[in-house]
Design an enzyme around this catalytic site. Structure first.
Site, short mmCIF file in Angstrom:
data_model
loop_
_atom_site.label_atom_id
_atom_site.label_comp_id
_atom_site.label_asym_id
_atom_site.label_seq_id
_atom_site.Cartn_x
_atom_site.Cartn_y
_atom_site.Cartn_z
N LYS A 8 0.95 -1.28 0.10
CA LYS A 8 -0.09 -0.01 -0.05
C LYS A 8 0.84 1.25 0.15
O LYS A 8 1.75 1.37 0.59
CB LYS A 8 -0.92 0.13 1.25
CG LYS A 8 -1.60 1.32 1.73
CD LYS A 8 -1.33 1.76 3.07
CE LYS A 8 -0.07 2.29 3.38
NZ LYS A 8 -0.03 3.01 4.63
N VAL A 94 9.19 -3.99 6.84
CA VAL A 94 8.18 -3.98 8.14
C VAL A 94 8.14 -2.86 8.74
O VAL A 94 9.47 -2.12 8.93
CB VAL A 94 8.43 -4.98 8.85
CG1 VAL A 94 7.55 -5.17 10.15
CG2 VAL A 94 8.33 -6.55 8.31
N ALA A 95 7.26 -1.92 9.18
CA ALA A 95 7.04 -0.98 9.94
C ALA A 95 7.71 0.22 9.21
O ALA A 95 8.51 1.17 9.42
CB ALA A 95 7.81 -0.92 11.30
N GLY A 97 5.61 2.03 6.51
CA GLY A 97 4.47 2.81 6.00
C GLY A 97 4.09 2.41 4.44
O GLY A 97 3.29 3.03 3.64
N GLY A 99 2.19 -0.81 4.61
CA GLY A 99 0.95 -1.48 4.93
C GLY A 99 1.29 -2.77 4.88
O GLY A 99 0.40 -3.72 4.79
N GLY A 101 1.75 -5.54 7.07
CA GLY A 101 0.87 -6.24 7.69
C GLY A 101 -0.46 -6.33 7.45
O GLY A 101 -1.05 -7.21 7.40
N ASP A 135 -5.66 0.36 8.15
CA ASP A 135 -5.63 0.22 6.77
C ASP A 135 -6.12 -1.09 6.16
O ASP A 135 -5.97 -1.26 4.93
CB ASP A 135 -3.99 0.24 6.46
CG ASP A 135 -3.23 1.41 6.76
OD1 ASP A 135 -3.96 2.55 6.73
OD2 ASP A 135 -2.10 1.54 6.47
O1 C5P Z 1 -4.80 0.91 12.96
P1 C5P Z 1 -3.46 0.77 13.23
O2 C5P Z 1 -2.99 -0.47 14.16
O3 C5P Z 1 -2.79 0.41 11.86
O4 C5P Z 1 -2.61 1.90 13.91
C1 C5P Z 1 -1.70 1.89 14.36
C2 C5P Z 1 -1.35 3.04 15.40
O5 C5P Z 1 -1.35 4.34 14.63
C3 C5P Z 1 -2.45 3.34 16.25
O6 C5P Z 1 -2.09 2.64 17.51
C4 C5P Z 1 -2.62 4.68 16.46
O7 C5P Z 1 -1.79 5.00 17.53
C5 C5P Z 1 -2.23 5.46 15.37
N1 C5P Z 1 -3.42 5.56 14.29
C6 C5P Z 1 -3.93 6.96 14.69
N2 C5P Z 1 -4.85 7.47 13.99
C7 C5P Z 1 -5.34 6.63 12.86
C8 C5P Z 1 -4.77 5.47 12.60
C9 C5P Z 1 -3.58 4.87 13.42
O8 C5P Z 1 -3.60 7.61 15.61
N3 C5P Z 1 -6.49 7.08 12.05
#
Ligand code: C5P
Length: 271
Positions: A8, A94-95, A97, A99, A101, A135
């Site tokens: 992504k 990994v980690a 940006g 996506g 995972g 995502d």
């Molecule tokens: O949803 P996901 O696990 O991918 O998000 C990882 C971290 O990114 C969340 O724990 C949160 O701290 C942050 N996040 C956020 N606002 C979003 C998506 C993610 O603050 N819209």
């Protein structure tokens, strides 16, 4: 059975406000590349996962891997009586940006939906996906789309970028998403409108990510200096940056220049 898990990219990512629960309301343009991971599955009584490839170690093999969490969630929600022996070929950093995972989890949902004969429509898979991460719903769809709210409220994007040459560059620094969101200055710089050209759009997490991993600024500067570039942009919370090119020749030239810098790079196309 085999299912692709396209990487992504965020062609734009505008932050709007911090919500009471610490999450962020945002607007983004999701796009997907021909490059990605590949998920394999064979019928089995129980769920299992093995991970191989360049980034297997960083991805983790355990129950916390998002692939197994997605498989378990689908199993529970559908009442499927079967498991699956899953094997993930991990090529996405990994980690980063990209996506990775989320793409893997989404591939697991699509693949097991077929293998278990569930025949769930995409929207139902996307709904389940949203509970796994912001995502994942977009990754289930795996085509260019607009994401609002936390990134899970999807709508079609009017412009097709299919076939556009894209270069992905990662300087090898893992950037955790949460701290980048937390470092945002909380200034709303405005939303995304479909009439805006890509180069008028932004990634509002760039400044915060550069504060954590300064090399991201070097990557963006190096991309901007390449001939034939349309836009450069950080993807997600970084550290991977992308550049869109006018044509395949400029993409190849750009990839060679970035290889000389010693950064991970991938020349591919938007799907
Ligand atoms: O949803 P996901 O696990 O991918 O998000 C990882 C971290 O990114 C969340 O724990 C949160 O701290 C942050 N996040 C956020 N606002 C979003 C998506 C993610 O603050 N819209």
């Amino acid at each position: 059975m085999i299912e692709p898990a396209p990487a992504k990219v965020n062609l734009a990512l505008h932050l709007r406000r911090r919500l009471a629960d610490g999450y962020h309301e945002l607007e983004t343009i999701f796009a997907f590349t021909e490059f990605g991971d590949t998920l394999h599955a064979a019928p089995a009584d129980a769920l299992s996962l093995s991970v191989e490839g360049a980034f297997a170690g960083a991805a983790g093999q355990g129950a916390d891997n998002l692939v197994l969490r997605a498989a378990s969630a689908l199993q529970a929600a559908s009442g499927a009586g079967q498991g699956a022996a899953l094997r993930l070929e991990k090529g996405i950093p990994v980690a980063a940006g990209l996506g990775g995972g989320s793409a893997d989890a989404a591939a697991a949902l699509r693949l097991l939906n077929r293998m278990w004969g569930l025949d769930w429509p995409m929207v139902r898979l996307e709904h389940l996906a949203a509970s796994l991460g912001a995502d994942v719903a977009a990754c289930v769809r795996m085509r260019t789309c607009f994401g609002a709210r936390r990134g899970e409220l999807l709508s079609p994007w009017p412009v097709a970028f299919t076939g556009t040459p894209v270069l992905l560059i990662n300087p090898g620094v893992a950037v955790p998403t949460g701290p980048v969101f937390q470092a945002w200055d909380q200034i709303d710089r405005g939303g995304i409108m479909s009439t805006m050209p890509l180069d008028a759009l932004r990634n509002d997490m760039t400044t915060a990510a550069v504060g954590i991993a300064p090399v991201i600024a070097d990557v963006l500067a190096a991309l901007d200096a390449l001939p034939g570039i349309k836009i450069s942009r950080m993807s997600g919370s970084g550290a991977t940056c992308l550049a869109l090119f006018d044509d395949a020749a400029h993409l190849a030239e750009g990839a060679a220049a970035m290889a000389a810098r010693g950064w991970w790079h991938m020349a591919t196309r938007l799907r």
